[in-house]
Design an enzyme around this catalytic site. Structure first.
Site, PDB file in Angstrom:
ATOM      1  NE  ARG A  27      -4.310  -1.417   0.317  1.00 46.20           N
ATOM      2  CZ  ARG A  27      -4.534  -2.405  -0.559  1.00 46.20           C
ATOM      3  NH1 ARG A  27      -3.704  -2.633  -1.547  1.00 46.20           N
ATOM      4  NH2 ARG A  27      -5.625  -3.155  -0.453  1.00 46.20           N
ATOM      5  CG  HIS A  76      -3.833  -0.480  -6.664  1.00 43.09           C
ATOM      6  ND1 HIS A  76      -4.113   0.111  -5.454  1.00 43.09           N
ATOM      7  CD2 HIS A  76      -3.952  -1.814  -6.444  1.00 43.09           C
ATOM      8  CE1 HIS A  76      -4.400  -0.829  -4.549  1.00 43.09           C
ATOM      9  NE2 HIS A  76      -4.299  -2.011  -5.142  1.00 43.09           N
TER      10      HIS A  76
HETATM   11  P1  NDP Z   1      -1.522 -12.023   4.322  1.00 46.08           P
HETATM   12  O1  NDP Z   1      -2.324 -11.648   5.495  1.00 46.08           O
HETATM   13  O2  NDP Z   1      -1.681 -13.383   3.734  1.00 46.08           O
HETATM   14  O3  NDP Z   1       0.028 -11.850   4.680  1.00 46.08           O
HETATM   15  C1  NDP Z   1       0.513 -10.754   5.378  1.00 46.08           C
HETATM   16  C2  NDP Z   1       1.989 -10.980   5.721  1.00 46.08           C
HETATM   17  O4  NDP Z   1       2.508  -9.791   6.298  1.00 46.08           O
HETATM   18  C3  NDP Z   1       2.182 -12.098   6.744  1.00 46.08           C
HETATM   19  O5  NDP Z   1       3.350 -12.840   6.463  1.00 46.08           O
HETATM   20  C4  NDP Z   1       2.322 -11.325   8.049  1.00 46.08           C
HETATM   21  O6  NDP Z   1       3.084 -11.985   9.054  1.00 46.08           O
HETATM   22  C5  NDP Z   1       3.080 -10.108   7.560  1.00 46.08           C
HETATM   23  N1  NDP Z   1       2.932  -8.996   8.507  1.00 46.08           N
HETATM   24  C6  NDP Z   1       1.813  -8.334   8.861  1.00 46.08           C
HETATM   25  N2  NDP Z   1       2.080  -7.383   9.780  1.00 46.08           N
HETATM   26  C7  NDP Z   1       3.409  -7.451  10.008  1.00 46.08           C
HETATM   27  C8  NDP Z   1       4.291  -6.750  10.857  1.00 46.08           C
HETATM   28  N3  NDP Z   1       3.858  -5.771  11.688  1.00 46.08           N
HETATM   29  N4  NDP Z   1       5.595  -7.076  10.853  1.00 46.08           N
HETATM   30  C9  NDP Z   1       6.039  -8.082  10.054  1.00 46.08           C
HETATM   31  N5  NDP Z   1       5.257  -8.792   9.203  1.00 46.08           N
HETATM   32  C10 NDP Z   1       3.952  -8.483   9.195  1.00 46.08           C
HETATM   33  O7  NDP Z   1      -1.777 -10.899   3.214  1.00 46.08           O
HETATM   34  P2  NDP Z   1      -1.665 -11.061   1.605  1.00 46.08           P
HETATM   35  O8  NDP Z   1      -0.348 -11.651   1.308  1.00 46.08           O
HETATM   36  O9  NDP Z   1      -2.870 -11.717   1.059  1.00 46.08           O
HETATM   37  O10 NDP Z   1      -1.736  -9.523   1.141  1.00 46.08           O
HETATM   38  C11 NDP Z   1      -0.761  -8.596   1.564  1.00 46.08           C
HETATM   39  C12 NDP Z   1      -1.098  -7.202   1.073  1.00 46.08           C
HETATM   40  O11 NDP Z   1      -0.842  -7.086  -0.325  1.00 46.08           O
HETATM   41  C13 NDP Z   1      -2.552  -6.777   1.192  1.00 46.08           C
HETATM   42  O12 NDP Z   1      -2.886  -6.407   2.520  1.00 46.08           O
HETATM   43  C14 NDP Z   1      -2.621  -5.597   0.235  1.00 46.08           C
HETATM   44  O13 NDP Z   1      -2.241  -4.415   0.911  1.00 46.08           O
HETATM   45  C15 NDP Z   1      -1.549  -5.940  -0.804  1.00 46.08           C
HETATM   46  N6  NDP Z   1      -2.151  -6.241  -2.104  1.00 46.08           N
HETATM   47  C16 NDP Z   1      -1.891  -5.386  -3.158  1.00 46.08           C
HETATM   48  C17 NDP Z   1      -2.384  -5.650  -4.405  1.00 46.08           C
HETATM   49  C18 NDP Z   1      -2.003  -4.817  -5.590  1.00 46.08           C
HETATM   50  O14 NDP Z   1      -2.557  -4.983  -6.670  1.00 46.08           O
HETATM   51  N7  NDP Z   1      -1.048  -3.900  -5.458  1.00 46.08           N
HETATM   52  C19 NDP Z   1      -3.271  -6.810  -4.652  1.00 46.08           C
HETATM   53  C20 NDP Z   1      -3.452  -7.655  -3.487  1.00 46.08           C
HETATM   54  C21 NDP Z   1      -2.918  -7.372  -2.262  1.00 46.08           C
HETATM   55  P3  NDP Z   1       2.589 -13.392   9.656  1.00 46.08           P
HETATM   56  O15 NDP Z   1       2.934 -14.388   8.566  1.00 46.08           O
HETATM   57  O16 NDP Z   1       3.410 -13.584  10.868  1.00 46.08           O
HETATM   58  O17 NDP Z   1       1.116 -13.262   9.907  1.00 46.08           O
HETATM   59  C1  OXD Z   2      -6.164  -5.884  -2.863  1.00 49.61           C
HETATM   60  C2  OXD Z   2      -5.809  -4.915  -3.881  1.00 49.61           C
HETATM   61  O1  OXD Z   2      -5.933  -5.617  -1.688  1.00 49.61           O
HETATM   62  O2  OXD Z   2      -6.317  -5.019  -5.007  1.00 49.61           O
HETATM   63  O3  OXD Z   2      -6.677  -6.957  -3.216  1.00 49.61           O
HETATM   64  O4  OXD Z   2      -5.004  -4.030  -3.623  1.00 49.61           O
END
Ligand code: NDP
Ligand code: OXD
Length: 308
Positions: free
Chosen positions: A223, A271
């Site tokens: 983000r 995005h």
């Molecule tokens: P998940 O919830 O599956 O994974 C999140 C990961 O981030 C986990 O490994 C988690 O750790 C880690 N994490 C969260 N908070 C912290 C922290 N404070 N310190 C260290 N590690 C942390 O999410 P997704 O992989 O499905 O999605 C991730 C993000 O990708 C979404 O929230 C969105 O913002 C972005 N996104 C962007 C898109 C785009 O088109 N640009 C499309 C889709 C998603 P742990 O494993 O320990 O829980």
């Molecule tokens: C999502 C995105 O969070 O599209 O899925 O950014």
């Protein structure tokens, strides 16, 4: 079960036939803010207006048409409403493609060759040495785990960082704030795939970026709110960062005239790193609605305490 489609930016005609086919026993309707409340039990949403919650007090769950739930958590929802995010649903492979593209463009110099072609110059650069391009992935969840594995498959050294300890084949993993400095110090290309939470907001700043290896490159697909854009621009201009590939921004669409649009070492995309795929999203959400109707627990429920 009554299902409400409440995505003002999506055409309901594209979604309702598929949903009805998957959920023949459910009543499915489109949110009408000017009509009476529908009394729906659950809603499909993407960045819904705050008025939805007041207008539809019977809602017990919101199914987000994306992986990131920061917009919903920012709405201060009543605690009895569950937020359910998309889990992969065809997005992780797109994310891996995007990160690989951005990595190869930087490491193989394809961006530079575009400029050479424009100038009519034939000027090959020395071949790639992968050990000089270690990639660090922030976030090892659905998206980050797939990104890290895809890059490791191309024989780049890959490191990964998460909140709790994770194991990903071919990836050196780190967890928590204590291990962050070591992870950063061994990383040249930083790929951000974290969710936006109070803990991660603004964390990619001068302090963090300055700990990366020389010649560093930032790939941000998480983000915009993760990155301090002023710090990023300053480090690029000081030559401390070699480049950045950015898919997400503090303000979207990126405003006209913003310096990131025209910076010579910044590559901007709107995005699109991983788009929601309609058929996959409908199949996943419908399966969960059927589970809820049977009184079963579902996966992908966001905990407000973790913020993702
Ligand atoms: P998940 O919830 O599956 O994974 C999140 C990961 O981030 C986990 O490994 C988690 O750790 C880690 N994490 C969260 N908070 C912290 C922290 N404070 N310190 C260290 N590690 C942390 O999410 P997704 O992989 O499905 O999605 C991730 C993000 O990708 C979404 O929230 C969105 O913002 C972005 N996104 C962007 C898109 C785009 O088109 N640009 C499309 C889709 C998603 P742990 O494993 O320990 O829980
Ligand atoms: C999502 C995105 O969070 O599209 O899925 O950014």
């Amino acid at each position: 079960m009554h299902v409400l489609f409440a995505c003002p930016h999506n055409n309901p005609d594209d979604w309702l036939p598929g949903l009805q086919a998957e959920l023949p026993d459910c009543r499915i309707s489109v949110w009408d803010p000017s009509g009476p409340p529908s009394n729906a039990d659950v809603a499909l949403v993407w960045k819904p207006p705050a008025a939805l919650i007041e207008h539809e007090p019977n809602l017990k769950a919101l199914f987000n048409l994306g992986a990131g739930v920061d917009a919903l958590l920012g709405m201060d929802l009543p605690p009895h409403i569950q937020i359910v995010r998309l889990e992969d649903a065809g997005m992780a492979v797109q994310m891996a493609e995007y990160a690989l593209y951005a990595l190869l463009r930087a490491a193989r110099g394809f961006g530079r060759y575009e400029q050479e072609q424009a100038a009519g110059r034939w000027s090959p650069m020395p071949g790639l040495r992968r050990e000089q391009w270690p990639v660090g992935v922030l976030g090892l969840g659905e998206m980050g785990g797939r990104v890290a594995q895809a890059i490791a498959a191309f024989d780049y050294p890959v490191l990964g960082w998460s909140r709790s300890p994770r194991s990903v084949e071919g990836v050196q993993t780190y967890a928590g704030a204590d291990q962050l400095p070591e992870f950063l110090g061994r990383t040249r290309v930083l790929v951000n795939v974290l969710p936006l939470t109070p803990e991660t907001t603004g964390m990619i700043d001068r302090r963090m970026l300055s700990q990366l290896m020389p010649g560093a490159h930032l790939i941000n697909v998480g983000r915009g709110g993760h990155v301090n854009e002023a710090d990023l621009l300053a480090l690029l201009n000081e030559g401390r960062l070699e480049g950045a590939t950015l898919d997400v921004f503090d303000v979207e669409p990126l405003p006209a005239g913003h310096p990131l649009w025209t910076h010579p070492r910044v590559h901007v995309t709107p995005h699109i790193a991983a788009s929601t795929l309609r058929a996959e999203a409908i199949a996943q959400i419908s399966a969960k609605i059927r589970q809820l109707a049977r009184g079963e627990a579902i996966s992908g429920v966001v905990t407000s305490q973790r913020g993702y």
